[in-house]
Design a protein around this motif. Structure first.
Motif, PDB file in Angstrom:
ATOM      1  N   LYS A  44      -8.153  -3.952 -17.460  1.00  0.00           N
ATOM      2  CA  LYS A  44      -8.180  -2.819 -16.523  1.00  0.00           C
ATOM      3  C   LYS A  44      -8.674  -3.297 -15.151  1.00  0.00           C
ATOM      4  CE  LYS A  44      -8.865   1.930 -17.322  1.00  0.00           C
ATOM      5  NZ  LYS A  44      -7.759   2.027 -18.168  1.00  0.00           N
ATOM      6  N   GLY A  45      -7.957  -2.898 -14.116  1.00  0.00           N
ATOM      7  CA  GLY A  45      -8.294  -3.308 -12.761  1.00  0.00           C
ATOM      8  C   GLY A  45      -7.610  -4.595 -12.328  1.00  0.00           C
ATOM      9  N   ASN A  46      -7.018  -5.302 -13.283  1.00  0.00           N
ATOM     10  CA  ASN A  46      -6.337  -6.556 -12.973  1.00  0.00           C
ATOM     11  C   ASN A  46      -4.836  -6.475 -13.219  1.00  0.00           C
ATOM     12  OD1 ASN A  46      -8.715  -8.002 -12.298  1.00  0.00           O
ATOM     13  ND2 ASN A  46      -9.180  -8.207 -14.475  1.00  0.00           N
ATOM     14  N   LEU A  47      -4.326  -5.282 -13.453  1.00  0.00           N
ATOM     15  CA  LEU A  47      -2.911  -5.095 -13.740  1.00  0.00           C
ATOM     16  C   LEU A  47      -2.222  -4.358 -12.605  1.00  0.00           C
ATOM     17  CD1 LEU A  47      -3.163  -3.850 -17.446  1.00  0.00           C
ATOM     18  CD2 LEU A  47      -2.685  -6.167 -16.659  1.00  0.00           C
ATOM     19  N   THR A  48      -0.928  -4.615 -12.473  1.00  0.00           N
ATOM     20  CA  THR A  48      -0.143  -3.824 -11.536  1.00  0.00           C
ATOM     21  C   THR A  48       0.083  -2.452 -12.160  1.00  0.00           C
ATOM     22  OG1 THR A  48       1.987  -4.480 -12.463  1.00  0.00           O
ATOM     23  CG2 THR A  48       1.065  -5.902 -10.721  1.00  0.00           C
ATOM     24  N   ALA A  49       0.543  -1.518 -11.361  1.00  0.00           N
ATOM     25  CA  ALA A  49       0.820  -0.175 -11.876  1.00  0.00           C
ATOM     26  C   ALA A  49       1.892  -0.229 -12.966  1.00  0.00           C
ATOM     27  CB  ALA A  49       1.262   0.742 -10.741  1.00  0.00           C
ATOM     28  N   ALA A  50       2.874  -1.091 -12.794  1.00  0.00           N
ATOM     29  CA  ALA A  50       3.940  -1.223 -13.796  1.00  0.00           C
ATOM     30  C   ALA A  50       3.388  -1.771 -15.108  1.00  0.00           C
ATOM     31  CB  ALA A  50       5.049  -2.130 -13.271  1.00  0.00           C
ATOM     32  N   GLU A  51       2.514  -2.768 -15.028  1.00  0.00           N
ATOM     33  CA  GLU A  51       1.919  -3.337 -16.235  1.00  0.00           C
ATOM     34  C   GLU A  51       1.040  -2.314 -16.956  1.00  0.00           C
ATOM     35  OE1 GLU A  51       1.606  -8.017 -14.862  1.00  0.00           O
ATOM     36  OE2 GLU A  51       0.034  -6.608 -14.269  1.00  0.00           O
ATOM     37  N   GLU A  52       0.245  -1.585 -16.196  1.00  0.00           N
ATOM     38  CA  GLU A  52      -0.605  -0.543 -16.766  1.00  0.00           C
ATOM     39  C   GLU A  52       0.244   0.528 -17.449  1.00  0.00           C
ATOM     40  OE1 GLU A  52      -3.951   1.540 -17.891  1.00  0.00           O
ATOM     41  OE2 GLU A  52      -3.964  -0.418 -16.887  1.00  0.00           O
ATOM     42  N   GLY A  53       1.315   0.941 -16.781  1.00  0.00           N
ATOM     43  CA  GLY A  53       2.223   1.927 -17.350  1.00  0.00           C
ATOM     44  C   GLY A  53       2.882   1.429 -18.617  1.00  0.00           C
ATOM     45  N   PHE A  54       3.256   0.156 -18.638  1.00  0.00           N
ATOM     46  CA  PHE A  54       3.884  -0.431 -19.811  1.00  0.00           C
ATOM     47  C   PHE A  54       2.936  -0.388 -21.007  1.00  0.00           C
ATOM     48  CE2 PHE A  54       4.794  -4.182 -22.476  1.00  0.00           C
ATOM     49  CZ  PHE A  54       6.065  -3.846 -22.899  1.00  0.00           C
ATOM     50  N   ILE A  55       1.700  -0.775 -20.796  1.00  0.00           N
ATOM     51  CA  ILE A  55       0.720  -0.757 -21.882  1.00  0.00           C
ATOM     52  C   ILE A  55       0.502   0.661 -22.383  1.00  0.00           C
ATOM     53  CG2 ILE A  55      -1.726  -1.108 -22.447  1.00  0.00           C
ATOM     54  CD1 ILE A  55      -1.627  -3.651 -20.761  1.00  0.00           C
ATOM     55  N   GLN A  56       0.345   1.598 -21.464  1.00  0.00           N
ATOM     56  CA  GLN A  56       0.115   2.987 -21.865  1.00  0.00           C
ATOM     57  C   GLN A  56       1.316   3.568 -22.625  1.00  0.00           C
ATOM     58  OE1 GLN A  56      -2.864   4.465 -21.804  1.00  0.00           O
ATOM     59  NE2 GLN A  56      -3.522   2.473 -21.011  1.00  0.00           N
ATOM     60  N   ASN A  57       2.528   3.262 -22.171  1.00  0.00           N
ATOM     61  CA  ASN A  57       3.737   3.733 -22.865  1.00  0.00           C
ATOM     62  C   ASN A  57       3.849   3.122 -24.260  1.00  0.00           C
ATOM     63  OD1 ASN A  57       4.611   5.418 -20.811  1.00  0.00           O
ATOM     64  ND2 ASN A  57       5.860   3.835 -19.852  1.00  0.00           N
ATOM     65  N   CYS A  58       3.553   1.828 -24.362  1.00  0.00           N
ATOM     66  CA  CYS A  58       3.585   1.167 -25.664  1.00  0.00           C
ATOM     67  C   CYS A  58       2.594   1.822 -26.617  1.00  0.00           C
ATOM     68  CB  CYS A  58       3.254  -0.319 -25.535  1.00  0.00           C
ATOM     69  SG  CYS A  58       4.558  -1.314 -24.813  1.00  0.00           S
ATOM     70  N   LEU A  59       1.379   2.047 -26.131  1.00  0.00           N
ATOM     71  CA  LEU A  59       0.356   2.662 -26.979  1.00  0.00           C
ATOM     72  C   LEU A  59       0.765   4.063 -27.424  1.00  0.00           C
ATOM     73  CD1 LEU A  59      -2.920   1.482 -25.225  1.00  0.00           C
ATOM     74  CD2 LEU A  59      -2.151   0.885 -27.536  1.00  0.00           C
ATOM     75  N   TYR A  60       1.315   4.842 -26.512  1.00  0.00           N
ATOM     76  CA  TYR A  60       1.736   6.201 -26.856  1.00  0.00           C
ATOM     77  C   TYR A  60       2.808   6.172 -27.948  1.00  0.00           C
ATOM     78  CZ  TYR A  60       3.803  10.816 -26.607  1.00  0.00           C
ATOM     79  OH  TYR A  60       4.289  12.048 -26.948  1.00  0.00           O
ATOM     80  N   GLU A  61       3.844   5.362 -27.731  1.00  0.00           N
ATOM     81  CA  GLU A  61       4.943   5.290 -28.686  1.00  0.00           C
ATOM     82  C   GLU A  61       4.474   4.790 -30.045  1.00  0.00           C
ATOM     83  OE1 GLU A  61       8.278   3.109 -27.139  1.00  0.00           O
ATOM     84  OE2 GLU A  61       8.251   4.239 -25.264  1.00  0.00           O
ATOM     85  N   LEU A  62       3.624   3.770 -30.040  1.00  0.00           N
ATOM     86  CA  LEU A  62       3.146   3.220 -31.307  1.00  0.00           C
ATOM     87  C   LEU A  62       2.235   4.192 -32.038  1.00  0.00           C
ATOM     88  CD1 LEU A  62       2.475  -0.478 -30.259  1.00  0.00           C
ATOM     89  CD2 LEU A  62       4.300   0.364 -31.761  1.00  0.00           C
ATOM     90  N   ARG A  63       1.389   4.888 -31.313  1.00  0.00           N
ATOM     91  CA  ARG A  63       0.509   5.869 -31.961  1.00  0.00           C
ATOM     92  C   ARG A  63       1.303   7.002 -32.588  1.00  0.00           C
ATOM     93  NH1 ARG A  63      -3.621   5.566 -26.945  1.00  0.00           N
ATOM     94  NH2 ARG A  63      -4.973   3.916 -27.738  1.00  0.00           N
TER      95      ARG A  63
END
Length: 86
Positions: A44-63
């Motif tokens: 956190k704080g070291n990612l671009t907005a796209a990278e942050e969004g990718f992680i959040q989308n992955c987590l949502y879909e997997l959950r």
């Protein structure tokens, strides 16, 4: 992305090309989802907005997939006539 794909395989939602059915590894899937979440927190704080969004989308879909698979497991096999009425 590789952890995302691994979790999908562990949930039985993605098959290896040419391979047979992959057994569901619900414990492994939970651990992989937790690892992705940990990586998101640690970077956190070291990612671009796209990278942050990718992680959040992955987590949502997997959950959501995890909940669906665990619900299906807890319901057990459905008789053929009950499965057709959905």
């Amino acid at each position: 992305a590789s952890l995302y794909m691994s979790a999908l395989m562990q949930l039985g939602l993605l098959r290896e090309e040419g391979g047979g059915g992959t057994p569901v590894d619900i414990v492994g899937a939970r651990q992989t989802i937790d690892t992705i979440e940990l990586l998101g927190e640690k970077t956190k704080g070291n990612l671009t907005a796209a990278e942050e969004g990718f992680i959040q989308n992955c987590l949502y879909e997997l959950r959501m997939a995890y909940v669906e698979v665990t619900n299906a497991i807890s319901r057990g096999p459905q008789p053929p006539e009950a499965a057709g009425k959905r």
